[in-house]
Structures are given as structure tokens and as C-alpha cells.
Design a protein around this motif. Sequence first.
Motif, PDB file in Angstrom:
ATOM      1  N   GLU A 156       0.853  -1.410  -0.138  1.00  0.00           N
ATOM      2  CA  GLU A 156       0.167  -0.085  -0.158  1.00  0.00           C
ATOM      3  C   GLU A 156       0.862   1.427  -0.078  1.00  0.00           C
ATOM      4  OE1 GLU A 156      -3.568   0.326   2.605  1.00  0.00           O
ATOM      5  OE2 GLU A 156      -3.503  -1.694   2.896  1.00  0.00           O
ATOM      6  N   THR A 157       0.207   2.193  -0.607  1.00  0.00           N
ATOM      7  CA  THR A 157       0.797   3.514  -0.494  1.00  0.00           C
ATOM      8  C   THR A 157       0.401   4.558   0.295  1.00  0.00           C
ATOM      9  OG1 THR A 157       1.153   3.152  -3.026  1.00  0.00           O
ATOM     10  CG2 THR A 157       2.171   5.069  -2.261  1.00  0.00           C
ATOM     11  N   GLU A 158       0.894   5.265   0.889  1.00  0.00           N
ATOM     12  CA  GLU A 158       0.319   6.286   1.813  1.00  0.00           C
ATOM     13  C   GLU A 158      -0.302   7.129   0.814  1.00  0.00           C
ATOM     14  OE1 GLU A 158       2.774   8.359   4.732  1.00  0.00           O
ATOM     15  OE2 GLU A 158       3.957   6.733   4.626  1.00  0.00           O
ATOM     16  N   PRO A 159      -1.757   7.630   1.240  1.00  0.00           N
ATOM     17  CA  PRO A 159      -2.529   8.426   0.419  1.00  0.00           C
ATOM     18  C   PRO A 159      -2.031   9.762   0.188  1.00  0.00           C
ATOM     19  CG  PRO A 159      -3.562   8.211   2.681  1.00  0.00           C
ATOM     20  CD  PRO A 159      -2.446   7.390   2.605  1.00  0.00           C
ATOM     21  N   HIS A 160      -1.333  10.471   0.779  1.00  0.00           N
ATOM     22  CA  HIS A 160      -0.649  11.680   0.641  1.00  0.00           C
ATOM     23  C   HIS A 160       0.746  11.713  -0.126  1.00  0.00           C
ATOM     24  CE1 HIS A 160       1.961  10.322   4.124  1.00  0.00           C
ATOM     25  NE2 HIS A 160       2.984  11.144   3.744  1.00  0.00           N
ATOM     26  N   MET A 161       0.999  10.402  -0.541  1.00  0.00           N
ATOM     27  CA  MET A 161       2.255  10.308  -1.467  1.00  0.00           C
ATOM     28  C   MET A 161       2.146  10.522  -2.991  1.00  0.00           C
ATOM     29  SD  MET A 161       4.925  10.037   0.951  1.00  0.00           S
ATOM     30  CE  MET A 161       6.118   9.279  -0.266  1.00  0.00           C
ATOM     31  N   SER A 162       2.461  11.319  -3.737  1.00  0.00           N
ATOM     32  CA  SER A 162       2.226  11.345  -4.985  1.00  0.00           C
ATOM     33  C   SER A 162       3.403  10.837  -5.873  1.00  0.00           C
ATOM     34  CB  SER A 162       1.819  12.644  -5.368  1.00  0.00           C
ATOM     35  OG  SER A 162       3.069  13.472  -5.140  1.00  0.00           O
ATOM     36  N   LYS A 163       3.190  10.500  -6.994  1.00  0.00           N
ATOM     37  CA  LYS A 163       4.046  10.085  -7.975  1.00  0.00           C
ATOM     38  C   LYS A 163       5.113  11.330  -8.314  1.00  0.00           C
ATOM     39  CE  LYS A 163       1.606   6.424 -10.345  1.00  0.00           C
ATOM     40  NZ  LYS A 163       1.047   6.188 -11.729  1.00  0.00           N
ATOM     41  N   THR A 164       6.430  10.946  -8.232  1.00  0.00           N
ATOM     42  CA  THR A 164       7.288  11.861  -8.668  1.00  0.00           C
ATOM     43  C   THR A 164       8.051  11.707 -10.192  1.00  0.00           C
ATOM     44  OG1 THR A 164       9.034  10.656  -7.574  1.00  0.00           O
ATOM     45  CG2 THR A 164       8.135  12.213  -6.319  1.00  0.00           C
ATOM     46  N   ALA A 165       8.473  12.599 -10.873  1.00  0.00           N
ATOM     47  CA  ALA A 165       9.263  12.534 -11.921  1.00  0.00           C
ATOM     48  C   ALA A 165      10.664  13.053 -11.696  1.00  0.00           C
ATOM     49  CB  ALA A 165       8.505  13.606 -12.965  1.00  0.00           C
ATOM     50  N   PRO A 166      11.469  12.030 -12.312  1.00  0.00           N
ATOM     51  CA  PRO A 166      13.047  12.516 -12.309  1.00  0.00           C
ATOM     52  C   PRO A 166      13.462  13.581 -12.977  1.00  0.00           C
ATOM     53  CG  PRO A 166      12.723  10.494 -13.439  1.00  0.00           C
ATOM     54  CD  PRO A 166      11.575  10.856 -12.896  1.00  0.00           C
TER      55      PRO A 166
END
Length: 95
Positions: free
Chosen positions: A2-12
Motif C-alpha cells: 500500500e502507498t500512503e494516500p498523501h504520497m504522489s508520484k514523482t518525476a526524475p
Amino acid sequence: METEPHMSKTAPVSVRLESALNDQVTAIAAALDRPKSWVIEQAVRDFVAVQEWQLAAIDAGISAADAGRVVAHADVVAWVQSWGRPDELPMPECG
């Protein structure tokens, strides 16, 4: 997993920094016990927030001027020149 709900994808993103600036970022990261990427992301977030605020304020000022909500330059100059005097003028109002 599971991913934390406040975490968003990041782009390098690749960033080239002058040596002195890189050293400063490295020192800040060490002092905060955070990775350099976190420090750089925070700096970018702060920069973007300020730029968005400034651009919105400029747009609001242009809209106000277009609508005639302005103060004559001479009135502002007279007001500023009166600051600190016993006969200080009140702040001019939009005409």
C-alpha cells in the motif's frame, strides 16, 4: 504493497548547480538530515508558490486598473512625502 494516500508520484529531473550552491544545498541537507533531492524540491516548491502569487497579484492589479480602480501617481507621491510629518496625509483611495 500500500502507498500512503498523501504520497504522489514523482518525476526524475536533472539539475546542474554551481559548485558553491551545490555545497550549500549539501550542507542544508546534512543539517536537516534530509536528502539533497528533498531540499531541492522544497526550494522549487517555495519558488513556484512565490511566482504563482506574484503572477496572480499582477493579474489582479491589471484587472483593477482596467476597471478604473487606480490612484493618481501625484496623490501617492504627496502621501509618501507627508509620512512622518505632523500633517501626514491619509492614504489615497482609488478613484
